[in-house]
Design an enzyme around this catalytic site. Structure first.
Site, PDB file in Angstrom:
ATOM      1  N   TYR A 137      41.641  42.674  44.796  1.00 41.53           N
ATOM      2  CA  TYR A 137      42.250  42.398  46.103  1.00 41.53           C
ATOM      3  C   TYR A 137      43.508  43.259  46.218  1.00 41.53           C
ATOM      4  CZ  TYR A 137      39.752  37.953  47.039  1.00 41.53           C
ATOM      5  OH  TYR A 137      38.816  36.988  47.311  1.00 41.53           O
TER       6      TYR A 137
ATOM      7  N   MET B 225      39.691  40.427  39.404  1.00 42.06           N
ATOM      8  CA  MET B 225      40.774  39.509  39.601  1.00 42.06           C
ATOM      9  C   MET B 225      42.103  40.165  39.705  1.00 42.06           C
ATOM     10  SD  MET B 225      40.638  36.489  37.945  1.00 42.06           S
ATOM     11  CE  MET B 225      39.188  37.495  38.256  1.00 42.06           C
ATOM     12  N   PRO B 226      42.094  41.481  39.605  1.00 43.39           N
ATOM     13  CA  PRO B 226      43.446  41.999  39.846  1.00 43.39           C
ATOM     14  C   PRO B 226      43.837  41.741  41.292  1.00 43.39           C
ATOM     15  CG  PRO B 226      42.003  43.718  38.948  1.00 43.39           C
ATOM     16  CD  PRO B 226      41.141  42.554  39.296  1.00 43.39           C
ATOM     17  N   VAL B 227      45.054  41.327  41.475  1.00 42.38           N
ATOM     18  CA  VAL B 227      45.629  41.238  42.816  1.00 42.38           C
ATOM     19  C   VAL B 227      46.775  42.244  42.836  1.00 42.38           C
ATOM     20  CG1 VAL B 227      46.850  39.826  44.483  1.00 42.38           C
ATOM     21  CG2 VAL B 227      45.015  38.823  43.131  1.00 42.38           C
TER      22      VAL B 227
END
Lengths: 61, 61, 61, 61, 61, 61
Positions: free
Chosen positions: F40, F1-3
């Protein structure tokens, strides 16, 4: 002048941020030719309740 | 419709935010022709531990 | 370390950006105590078709 | 791959975030053809003191 | 005052943006109590080459 | 979930983006425990005229 924003769920320890900042800065210097002194990194830590994937909050999964 | 995001290390006092918001809005009206009523400003305050310059967290410097 | 992002509809001339950058940087120095040399400003110009207010694209208004 | 950031003044309840995340994800699937499993949503809640419209902090209004 | 940023790979047609903007604004009004007139939406369209998932650019997949 | 958003002045070649994306994703997996498949990365390339440091547009320097 790169400004890198790393937005993630939960928190990282100070040590994790330190390691990530070092490596991301080195990566941008090595592969993109950006001098380290111009690279800013900001970590934005959001609680699981504030993230959704596929329409579900992370804390429902 | 300008949306201005001011991301910074540490915190500002309410009075500082008030002054900054007034002036930035006036600047966009004067030089960019943006009516004040459309200008949104968001202050994002991050702890020093969440910022790095040149690969070092701000709180190491 | 302030990073200021100014997202707007349409484009600004180079001269407008120059004026806005000067003043916003000065404002942050004067009222928030941020040395000018640490202030980054990014202008993000989006076409009217890519902005909506009140559920309507700007180019419909 | 859409990444949707919803920045707002004040806070939402967990139930409000859940509803908003469900519907926004469905909207992007229905109208933009983006598979739900690729859609990320982040809620960024800022205190009223950290937002300004028309040059005034929200908590002055 | 919600500011919604929808960052995606590729482009949407004007009609797609119009539909998405309408529905997202309505969702925020219905479930989060945000008056439509305060909701801003910005679409940021990036080429596939400017997005990566799992360490691979989208155009390699 | 890191963006991860990497905003920079000028452009990178496709090859540079590929290398940067690989390494940043690996860094987040190794040091922050984030599975690569959730990471992402978005590259936002802005012309020099759209960036300022210390109150001066990059293209004046």
């Amino acid at each position: 002048m790169p400004v890198v924003t790393i937005k993630l769920a939960g928190t990282l320890t100070r040590e994790q941020k330190k390691k990530v900042a070092e490596e991301v800065t080195a990566t941008l210097e090595r592969h993109a030719g950006k001098p380290a002194s111009y690279t800013y990194i900001a970590f934005e830590e959001l609680p699981d309740e504030n993230w959704a994937i596929a329409g579900k909050l992370l804390d429902e999964e």
